[in-house]
Design a protein around this motif. Structure first.
Motif, PDB file in Angstrom:
ATOM      1  N   SER A   3       0.823  -1.214   0.000  1.00 49.11           N
ATOM      2  CA  SER A   3       0.000   0.000   0.000  1.00 49.11           C
ATOM      3  C   SER A   3       0.851   1.255   0.000  1.00 49.11           C
ATOM      4  N   CYS A  32       1.999   7.843 -10.472  1.00 47.99           N
ATOM      5  CA  CYS A  32       1.270   6.603 -10.157  1.00 47.99           C
ATOM      6  C   CYS A  32       1.440   6.220  -8.688  1.00 47.99           C
ATOM      7  N   MET A  44      -1.576   5.874  -5.841  1.00 46.05           N
ATOM      8  CA  MET A  44      -1.768   4.682  -5.013  1.00 46.05           C
ATOM      9  C   MET A  44      -1.615   4.993  -3.523  1.00 46.05           C
ATOM     10  N   ASN A  73      -4.624   4.623  -0.741  1.00 39.94           N
ATOM     11  CA  ASN A  73      -4.463   3.747   0.418  1.00 39.94           C
ATOM     12  C   ASN A  73      -4.449   4.501   1.742  1.00 39.94           C
TER      13      ASN A  73
END
Length: 382
Positions: free
Chosen positions: A115, A141, A145, A149
């Motif tokens: 994560s 990117c 992410m 998370n």
């Protein structure tokens, strides 16, 4: 020009450093970027070359500024200007801004979970250059992410993780966590073992549903993707059932330099020929046109790709399925690898340090042999 540049190598050395470094002749300058080195680094590394290609890129429609691609440098400003004037065609050049170097440190990405949360400090997420990567897309990117998370963590929901077979983002994060990096990391298609599946044309089919589940993609977008999926399957079914007689298509095959039909074949089989595409079949064969004229161009293109590469796609999907069995075998966080005396010393050390979440992750750690994974699998099976 090369000799002139050599005399100024005591200046700042190279763009995008992983470590803060000043180059001193005769010493190790550290690890610079492999894929976008400075002009002075190129001169050192490729001293045997007698020429170097530059790309002149306009900065915009309404400016006289151009960017000289292939000439990145952090040499003294006066040296940069003199070097530019020595390039053929640049004799009367004017320099608006000199090149400069970027230096940064990083934390070993092996200390992260999937994560992008740090293992040492709960609720702390890292993304971008701090993880040892370079490049705008790589940073973007990771930021996406890590942000997703971090939000999920505040809601006590399961982390959002993309697999290596789902997206290049998954490959990048998996590489960083399992292998770490000793130089600025960039994402390349060659790093992905499932790149036949990770195509540009099917990104919407792969990821829109995952995005919709989190509330990022709209219902309209999801409906459009579902329409595309269903349309592709319909076209493939039609092509597998549609019989084509030699007299209906031999004129097209002759035009394309492909062997003529001797007997009736399904349209699906004819489309497998390298010279034949779905649009020329629709244009030249009335039966195909009547069967497919209601579908959008984008859907037809995707159906053709899936038909032509079906054998290769199926092979990769089978490999993903076999690898997925290892991904399903979760290793407890408290697992004590020191108990497994059969493991190689390197594997024991790497497992203890990285703490792989699954057997699949354990198998991808640099320095771990298949026999080490088998030993771990047998022990967990007990």
């Amino acid at each position: 020009m090369l000799d002139h540049l050599h005399r100024h190598q005591s200046s700042r050395y190279v763009k995008d450093r992983l470590r803060s470094v000043t180059y001193v002749p005769g010493t190790d300058p550290g690890v610079g970027p492999r894929y976008c080195p400075s002009i002075e680094d190129k001169i050192n590394r490729f001293a045997e070359r007698e020429r170097h290609q530059l790309f002149v890129e306009p900065e915009g429609f309404n400016t006289v500024e151009i960017y000289v691609n292939g000439f990145s440098t952090s040499l003294p400003e006066d040296v940069q200007y003199k070097a530019l004037k020595m390039v053929p065609g640049f004799e009367n050049v004017r320099m608006f801004r000199p090149g400069y170097a970027i230096e940064y440190d990083f934390f070993p990405p092996t200390q992260l979970t999937f994560s992008l949360e740090t293992k040492q400090v709960a609720n702390l997420f890292f993304a971008g250059q701090i993880n040892g990567t370079t490049g705008y897309e790589e940073a973007a990117c990771q930021g996406l992410m890590a942000g997703i998370n971090a939000h999920l963590k505040t809601r006590n929901e399961a982390p959002f993780v993309l697999k290596r077979s789902e997206a290049y983002i998954g490959v990048l994060i998996d590489d960083l966590i399992n292998k770490g990096t000793e130089e600025p990391y960039r994402m390349f298609t060659s790093r992905a073992e499932f790149r036949t599946l990770l195509r540009q044309d099917n990104a919407d089919l792969r990821l829109t549903e995952r995005s919709f589940e989190m509330g990022l993609a709209s219902s309209q977008r999801m409906e459009k993707v579902n329409k595309k999926k269903n349309g592709v399957e319909q076209i493939k079914s039609i092509l597998k059932e549609l019989p084509i007689d030699p007299e209906d298509i031999n004129h097209l095959l002759e035009e394309k330099g492909s062997a003529p039909l001797m007997h009736r074949q399904r349209a699906h089989q004819i489309l497998l020929r390298p010279a034949i595409d779905i649009f020329s079949m629709m244009e030249k064969v009335e039966k195909v046109k009547r069967s497919l004229e209601g579908f959008e161009k984008e859907i037809l293109e995707q159906a053709e790709i899936q038909v032509k590469y079906e054998v290769y796609i199926d092979k990769e999907n089978e490999l993903v399925k076999r690898m997925g069995q290892l991904e399903d075998m979760v290793i407890p966080d408290t697992f004590d690898y020191t108990k497994l005396i059969s493991l190689s010393a390197e594997a024991r050390q790497k497992f203890t340090k990285i703490k792989p979440r699954t057997l699949g992750q354990a198998s991808r750690i640099s320095g771990v042999n298949p026999s080490d994974v088998q030993i771990l699998m047998v022990y967990m099976g007990r």
